[in-house]
Write a protein that holds these residues in place. Structure first.
Motif, PDB file in Angstrom:
ATOM      1  N   MET A  78     -28.880  16.542  22.827  1.00  0.00           N
ATOM      2  CA  MET A  78     -30.002  17.286  22.279  1.00  0.00           C
ATOM      3  C   MET A  78     -29.796  17.652  20.816  1.00  0.00           C
ATOM      4  O   MET A  78     -30.726  17.584  20.013  1.00  0.00           O
ATOM      5  CB  MET A  78     -30.233  18.557  23.110  1.00  0.00           C
ATOM      6  CG  MET A  78     -30.829  18.304  24.473  1.00  0.00           C
ATOM      7  SD  MET A  78     -30.641  19.717  25.591  1.00  0.00           S
ATOM      8  CE  MET A  78     -31.161  21.062  24.568  1.00  0.00           C
ATOM      9  N   GLY A  79     -28.583  18.046  20.474  1.00  0.00           N
ATOM     10  CA  GLY A  79     -28.334  18.483  19.111  1.00  0.00           C
ATOM     11  C   GLY A  79     -28.859  19.885  18.859  1.00  0.00           C
ATOM     12  O   GLY A  79     -29.398  20.549  19.750  1.00  0.00           O
ATOM     13  N   LEU A 139     -15.994  21.747  23.842  1.00  0.00           N
ATOM     14  CA  LEU A 139     -16.584  21.003  22.737  1.00  0.00           C
ATOM     15  C   LEU A 139     -16.749  21.836  21.469  1.00  0.00           C
ATOM     16  O   LEU A 139     -17.200  21.312  20.441  1.00  0.00           O
ATOM     17  CB  LEU A 139     -17.950  20.441  23.146  1.00  0.00           C
ATOM     18  CG  LEU A 139     -17.914  19.195  24.036  1.00  0.00           C
ATOM     19  CD1 LEU A 139     -19.314  18.800  24.449  1.00  0.00           C
ATOM     20  CD2 LEU A 139     -17.249  18.043  23.299  1.00  0.00           C
ATOM     21  N   ASN A 140     -16.403  23.124  21.528  1.00  0.00           N
ATOM     22  CA  ASN A 140     -16.464  23.996  20.345  1.00  0.00           C
ATOM     23  C   ASN A 140     -17.858  24.008  19.719  1.00  0.00           C
ATOM     24  O   ASN A 140     -18.014  23.909  18.494  1.00  0.00           O
ATOM     25  CB  ASN A 140     -15.429  23.565  19.293  1.00  0.00           C
ATOM     26  CG  ASN A 140     -14.009  23.608  19.826  1.00  0.00           C
ATOM     27  OD1 ASN A 140     -13.664  24.493  20.589  1.00  0.00           O
ATOM     28  ND2 ASN A 140     -13.197  22.643  19.431  1.00  0.00           N
ATOM     29  N   PHE A 141     -18.883  24.139  20.546  1.00  0.00           N
ATOM     30  CA  PHE A 141     -20.236  24.206  20.028  1.00  0.00           C
ATOM     31  C   PHE A 141     -20.425  25.479  19.198  1.00  0.00           C
ATOM     32  O   PHE A 141     -19.808  26.511  19.489  1.00  0.00           O
ATOM     33  CB  PHE A 141     -21.260  24.204  21.163  1.00  0.00           C
ATOM     34  CG  PHE A 141     -21.477  22.857  21.795  1.00  0.00           C
ATOM     35  CD1 PHE A 141     -21.865  21.771  21.027  1.00  0.00           C
ATOM     36  CD2 PHE A 141     -21.299  22.674  23.151  1.00  0.00           C
ATOM     37  CE1 PHE A 141     -22.076  20.535  21.593  1.00  0.00           C
ATOM     38  CE2 PHE A 141     -21.502  21.436  23.732  1.00  0.00           C
ATOM     39  CZ  PHE A 141     -21.884  20.367  22.948  1.00  0.00           C
ATOM     40  N   PRO A 142     -21.289  25.448  18.183  1.00  0.00           N
ATOM     41  CA  PRO A 142     -21.620  26.691  17.451  1.00  0.00           C
ATOM     42  C   PRO A 142     -22.330  27.690  18.361  1.00  0.00           C
ATOM     43  O   PRO A 142     -22.791  27.360  19.459  1.00  0.00           O
ATOM     44  CB  PRO A 142     -22.537  26.199  16.322  1.00  0.00           C
ATOM     45  CG  PRO A 142     -22.266  24.742  16.189  1.00  0.00           C
ATOM     46  CD  PRO A 142     -21.896  24.257  17.569  1.00  0.00           C
ATOM     47  N   GLU A 143     -22.438  28.909  17.879  1.00  0.00           N
ATOM     48  CA  GLU A 143     -23.074  29.964  18.662  1.00  0.00           C
ATOM     49  C   GLU A 143     -24.538  29.658  18.949  1.00  0.00           C
ATOM     50  O   GLU A 143     -25.092  30.119  19.947  1.00  0.00           O
ATOM     51  CB  GLU A 143     -22.957  31.302  17.919  1.00  0.00           C
ATOM     52  CG  GLU A 143     -21.538  31.843  17.820  1.00  0.00           C
ATOM     53  CD  GLU A 143     -20.977  32.224  19.180  1.00  0.00           C
ATOM     54  OE1 GLU A 143     -21.774  32.562  20.078  1.00  0.00           O
ATOM     55  OE2 GLU A 143     -19.749  32.173  19.337  1.00  0.00           O
ATOM     56  N   SER A 144     -25.177  28.890  18.094  1.00  0.00           N
ATOM     57  CA  SER A 144     -26.595  28.580  18.296  1.00  0.00           C
ATOM     58  C   SER A 144     -26.836  27.765  19.561  1.00  0.00           C
ATOM     59  O   SER A 144     -27.930  27.787  20.120  1.00  0.00           O
ATOM     60  CB  SER A 144     -27.146  27.812  17.087  1.00  0.00           C
ATOM     61  OG  SER A 144     -26.402  26.622  16.870  1.00  0.00           O
ATOM     62  N   TYR A 145     -25.816  27.052  20.040  1.00  0.00           N
ATOM     63  CA  TYR A 145     -25.976  26.257  21.253  1.00  0.00           C
ATOM     64  C   TYR A 145     -26.074  27.132  22.501  1.00  0.00           C
ATOM     65  O   TYR A 145     -26.536  26.661  23.539  1.00  0.00           O
ATOM     66  CB  TYR A 145     -24.816  25.278  21.402  1.00  0.00           C
ATOM     67  CG  TYR A 145     -24.998  23.985  20.637  1.00  0.00           C
ATOM     68  CD1 TYR A 145     -25.385  22.821  21.278  1.00  0.00           C
ATOM     69  CD2 TYR A 145     -24.801  23.935  19.270  1.00  0.00           C
ATOM     70  CE1 TYR A 145     -25.556  21.636  20.582  1.00  0.00           C
ATOM     71  CE2 TYR A 145     -24.973  22.763  18.558  1.00  0.00           C
ATOM     72  CZ  TYR A 145     -25.349  21.618  19.208  1.00  0.00           C
ATOM     73  OH  TYR A 145     -25.522  20.444  18.519  1.00  0.00           O
ATOM     74  N   ASN A 146     -25.633  28.383  22.422  1.00  0.00           N
ATOM     75  CA  ASN A 146     -25.758  29.272  23.574  1.00  0.00           C
ATOM     76  C   ASN A 146     -27.212  29.592  23.893  1.00  0.00           C
ATOM     77  O   ASN A 146     -27.535  29.987  25.022  1.00  0.00           O
ATOM     78  CB  ASN A 146     -24.989  30.567  23.318  1.00  0.00           C
ATOM     79  CG  ASN A 146     -23.496  30.328  23.234  1.00  0.00           C
ATOM     80  OD1 ASN A 146     -22.970  29.388  23.852  1.00  0.00           O
ATOM     81  ND2 ASN A 146     -22.801  31.156  22.472  1.00  0.00           N
TER      82      ASN A 146
END
Length: 407
Positions: A218-219, A243-250
């Motif tokens: 999705m990105g 995967l160390n996603f940024p906080e925006s992915y939450n």
């Protein structure tokens, strides 16, 4: 997704030759264990990912912990060691355990006296009585085995879906429901997930790898959202965290319990018209504490139900349970003409589900797949399939939802 430099709190992938291990870099005193060896990770903070480090033994340290020193030009043992001659036949070589002149204590001392692993292997080759009598293939196999034992370089890699999937699958394929990476790619393709739209994913038994793969596809640019349906009180999000996603992915997904969200969806809200603002006299504004008093799972159920009332663009079920009953409950939240994908590791359950969908469910163009992927060893004069592998990778059922006219 994650930054290019290693920082505290990141998940990292430590690779030593073909062996990979997922590790969380929690502090400067962190020590990772690779087989029988321990590695001090205090020197990797702030360095870029994909850096190569050399394992340096610490003088006077009997704990066996190696320090990491950044290296720009790692040596290849097979290329560094020159082979003078080789034999044509190994039948006259007797494996009696006496071919190596060096004793066990002398070999242990080589680790302290030699600066590189190439020097250790050179001493072993020079003191072997049978090395020059072996065939070229046997010599290469001997060097490859010694290189695996004395290899002194590690690489810190940035986690990706493929790396995490390979690590989980190598540890225990049963915990991944025998799903291979090519099967996961087919599920993503059939689901039609992209950077826009609303999606519903039911997953159980894969450590959240499907959710992580969907978020990766999705990105962070679009307005897409996933209703992540699971069993139990705690969702499986290990792969998502890795995967160390940024906080925006939450904000891209909402985890909800399947029983709780369905109960919340069907129950009638009798208190919706009780609290209304009065227009007679102005009153001082009061801080509403309703949202603060609500529990987190109640807020997640409310958010998920609002998406479910608007319908979703795709339904994905990856379950170790029988998926038929789950599909019957969730298919009503899918818009007409949208795809669905069901994965089951068992042939009997997949066949029963396929028959039920064809007979009694509002679906169209239902298909069932089972892919077979065979890995090959590709080398000069010895290219052949792998001798042992797991041929089962589960079964995929996919199709499209049609209009459900209940009136």
């Amino acid at each position: 997704m994650c930054e290019e430099n290693i920082k505290l709190g990141d998940y990292i992938v430590i690779q030593r030759q073909k062996y990979t291990k997922l590790y969380k870099f929690t502090g400067k005193t962190a020590v990772a264990v690779l087989g029988k060896q321990k590695i001090d990770l205090s020197s990797i903070e702030g360095l870029p990912y994909f850096s190569t480090f050399r394992m340096m033994p610490q003088n006077g340290d009997k704990s066996g912990v190696f320090k990491l020193e950044i290296c720009t030009n790692p040596h290849d043992i097979k290329e560094s060691i020159s082979i003078d001659k080789s034999g044509t036949d190994n039948r006259d070589i007797l494996d009696d355990g006496r071919s190596q002149v060096l004793t066990e204590d002398e070999i242990k001392n080589l680790r302290e006296t030699c600066e590189t692993s190439t020097e250790i292997v050179e001493h072993l080759v020079d003191n072997s009585k049978t090395f020059n009598s072996k065939t070229e293939y046997a010599q290469e196999k001997y060097l490859r085995r010694k290189e695996k034992k004395y290899y002194e370089y590690v690489q810190i890699r940035k986690p990706s879906v493929r790396l995490i999937f390979d690590i989980y699958f190598r540890q225990d394929p049963d915990k991944m429901m025998n799903m291979r990476m090519d099967t996961l790619s087919q599920i993503i393709s059939y689901s039609g997930i992209c950077s826009t739209g609303q999606y519903m994913v039911y997953e159980s038994g894969t450590n959240g790898i499907c959710l992580a793969a969907f978020l990766n596809s999705m990105g962070d640019a679009g307005d897409s959202h996933i209703v992540y349906v699971h069993q139990g009180n705690v969702p499986h999000k290990q792969a998502v965290l890795a995967l160390n996603f940024p906080e925006s992915y939450n904000e891209k997904y909402t985890p909800v319990n399947i029983y709780s969200v369905l109960r919340h969806f069907y129950q009638k809200d009798s208190t919706s018209d009780v609290a209304k603002a009065e227009d007679t006299e102005p009153e001082p504004k009061k801080v509403k504490l309703e949202d603060e008093e609500k529990k987190k799972w109640e807020l997640e159920n409310t958010k998920a139900c609002s998406i479910m009332r608007q319908k979703v663009d795709s339904l994905v079920i990856v379950a170790k349970e029988h998926p038929t009953a789950i599909f019957k409950e969730l298919v009503q939240f899918v818009r007409p003409g949208r795809p669905f994908v069901i994965y089951s590791p068992y042939q009997e359950i997949a066949t029963e589900c396929f028959t039920e969908l064809k007979a009694n469910q509002p679906v169209l163009n239902v298909r069932i797949y089972s892919s077979f992927l065979r890995t090959y060893q590709v080398l000069a004069d010895r290219t052949h399939p792998d001798v042992s592998m797991n041929g089962n990778s589960g079964f995929i059922i996919c199709g499209y939802v049609i209009n459900q006219n209940t009136e």
